[in-house]
Write an enzyme that holds these catalytic residues in place. Structure first.
Site, PDB file in Angstrom:
ATOM      1  CG  ASP A 121     -87.953 -39.234 -77.977  1.00  0.00           C
ATOM      2  OD1 ASP A 121     -88.081 -39.827 -79.078  1.00  0.00           O
ATOM      3  OD2 ASP A 121     -87.647 -39.830 -76.920  1.00  0.00           O
ATOM      4  NE  ARG A 169     -90.028 -45.478 -86.050  1.00  0.00           N
ATOM      5  CZ  ARG A 169     -90.035 -45.119 -84.762  1.00  0.00           C
ATOM      6  NH1 ARG A 169     -90.931 -45.629 -83.956  1.00  0.00           N
ATOM      7  NH2 ARG A 169     -89.142 -44.282 -84.295  1.00  0.00           N
ATOM      8  CG  ASN A 176     -81.314 -41.375 -83.762  1.00  0.00           C
ATOM      9  OD1 ASN A 176     -81.375 -40.149 -83.640  1.00  0.00           O
ATOM     10  ND2 ASN A 176     -81.929 -42.176 -82.908  1.00  0.00           N
TER      11      ASN A 176
HETATM   12  C1  IPE Z   1     -82.914 -38.934 -79.027  1.00  0.00           C
HETATM   13  O1  IPE Z   1     -84.094 -39.643 -79.255  1.00  0.00           O
HETATM   14  C2  IPE Z   1     -82.322 -38.473 -80.319  1.00  0.00           C
HETATM   15  C3  IPE Z   1     -83.071 -37.460 -81.054  1.00  0.00           C
HETATM   16  C4  IPE Z   1     -84.161 -36.863 -80.648  1.00  0.00           C
HETATM   17  C5  IPE Z   1     -82.495 -37.083 -82.316  1.00  0.00           C
HETATM   18  P1  IPE Z   1     -84.104 -41.233 -79.338  1.00  0.00           P
HETATM   19  O2  IPE Z   1     -85.529 -41.627 -79.491  1.00  0.00           O
HETATM   20  O3  IPE Z   1     -83.154 -41.709 -80.364  1.00  0.00           O
HETATM   21  O4  IPE Z   1     -83.541 -41.640 -77.899  1.00  0.00           O
HETATM   22  P2  IPE Z   1     -83.646 -42.990 -77.075  1.00  0.00           P
HETATM   23  O5  IPE Z   1     -83.201 -44.088 -77.981  1.00  0.00           O
HETATM   24  O6  IPE Z   1     -85.079 -43.165 -76.684  1.00  0.00           O
HETATM   25  O7  IPE Z   1     -82.766 -42.764 -75.896  1.00  0.00           O
HETATM   26  C1  IPE Z   2     -87.711 -38.524 -82.517  1.00  0.00           C
HETATM   27  O1  IPE Z   2     -88.782 -39.400 -82.550  1.00  0.00           O
HETATM   28  C2  IPE Z   2     -87.016 -38.406 -83.836  1.00  0.00           C
HETATM   29  C3  IPE Z   2     -85.663 -38.975 -83.867  1.00  0.00           C
HETATM   30  C4  IPE Z   2     -85.084 -39.587 -82.870  1.00  0.00           C
HETATM   31  C5  IPE Z   2     -84.930 -38.847 -85.108  1.00  0.00           C
HETATM   32  P1  IPE Z   2     -88.600 -40.968 -82.454  1.00  0.00           P
HETATM   33  O2  IPE Z   2     -88.461 -41.517 -83.824  1.00  0.00           O
HETATM   34  O3  IPE Z   2     -87.522 -41.322 -81.510  1.00  0.00           O
HETATM   35  O4  IPE Z   2     -90.004 -41.384 -81.854  1.00  0.00           O
HETATM   36  P2  IPE Z   2     -90.299 -42.547 -80.817  1.00  0.00           P
HETATM   37  O5  IPE Z   2     -89.407 -42.328 -79.642  1.00  0.00           O
HETATM   38  O6  IPE Z   2     -90.026 -43.848 -81.510  1.00  0.00           O
HETATM   39  O7  IPE Z   2     -91.750 -42.366 -80.492  1.00  0.00           O
HETATM   40 MG    MG Z   3     -87.448 -41.731 -79.551  1.00  0.00          MG
END
Ligand code: IPE
Ligand code: IPE
Ligand code: MG
Length: 239
Positions: free
Chosen positions: A16, A29, A64
């Protein structure tokens, strides 16, 4: 990275913080997701080197899909490219790659990349990499319930005697071992619907480091913390 002690057999990672990393660098992003892919490569190599047997990586959750379509598209393309580009390297390193999750809504070309990567690496014995794509723990539990119900309907199981090992054997990936160590980057302290059954007795380790910055130093710290945990599994301490 230190190799002195046996590492956790099954390491699961909620990768994450890609978006926040990109934001810190004043970039879109997608830039963070691309950097996240490099971190995956680093961590796979490091885990194989120290003898981790199973590494599960949360790449895309069933939740997601709630992101803007543009970001979903970028993530799917990135996963497909990574599968196509990394599979041969994994095969050479004796690593087996499997994808876990509901493939129904995935594109035909992504499914094809998954099939090819799984076939190419099928004989790998050094480490199992389980890539969770369109996965959630609740999906896996529902899928297991459906399979159990079907087995009961076929007369292969009796509903009132279903036990934990029957349940485990009907999971989407029946041989997925319990998680020993769960790691989550970016400071969030939640499971976000990752493995639920398998996390029952996992040790949890969190770091504020954002996923694209994650590397051997964080893995070392996580493993060091793991080795200081007293895993009692409900019994009494050995010490
Ligand atoms: C969890 O991360 C899913 C993955 C790393 C694929 P998210 O960024 O989607 O989780 P939340 O929304 O903060 O719980
Ligand atoms: C993790 O990084 C990747 C996925 C969940 C696919 P994020 O995209 O959730 O990154 P943040 O949480 O917005 O920083
Ligand atoms: Mg995230």
């Amino acid at each position: 990275m230190s190799t002195a002690r046996t590492p956790p057999a099954h390491v699961a990672i909620i990768m994450d913080g890609n978006g926040r990393w990109a934001q810190q660098h004043l970039r879109p992003r997608a830039f963070g997701h691309k950097a996240g892919r490099v971190a995956v490569d680093r961590v796979v190599t490091a885990c194989a080197k120290v003898g981790v047997k199973t590494l599960s990586l949360y790449a895309f959750s069933t939740e997601n899909w709630r992101r803007p379509p543009h970001e979903v598209k970028i993530l799917m393309e990135l996963i497909e490219t990574a599968l196509r580009e990394e599979a041969e390297k994994m095969r050479k390193n004796d690593i087996r790659l499997r994808v876990l999750g509901d493939r129904t809504p995935l594109s035909a070309s992504l499914c094809n990349a998954i099939d090819e990567a799984e076939a190419l690496t099928a004989d790998g014995t050094r480490m199992n990499v389980v890539l969770a794509i369109n996965y959630s723990g609740q999906w896996a539990l529902c899928e297991t319930a459906r399979r159990l119900a079907q087995a009961v309907a076929r007369g292969e199981l009796q509903a009132d005697t279903i036990n934990e090992s029957d349940f485990a054997a009907h999971r989407p990936m029946p041989d997925l071992p319990p998680v020993d160590l769960l790691i989550r980057s970016s400071g969030e302290m939640r499971l976000s619907n990752f493995h639920l059954w398998e996390l029952a007795y996992a040790e949890l380790w969190f770091t504020d480091v954002l996923w694209p910055d994650f590397g051997e130093a964080q893995l070392d710290a996580a493993f060091a913390a793991y080795h200081h945990r007293d895993r009692r599994f409900g019994a009494l301490s050995h010490t």
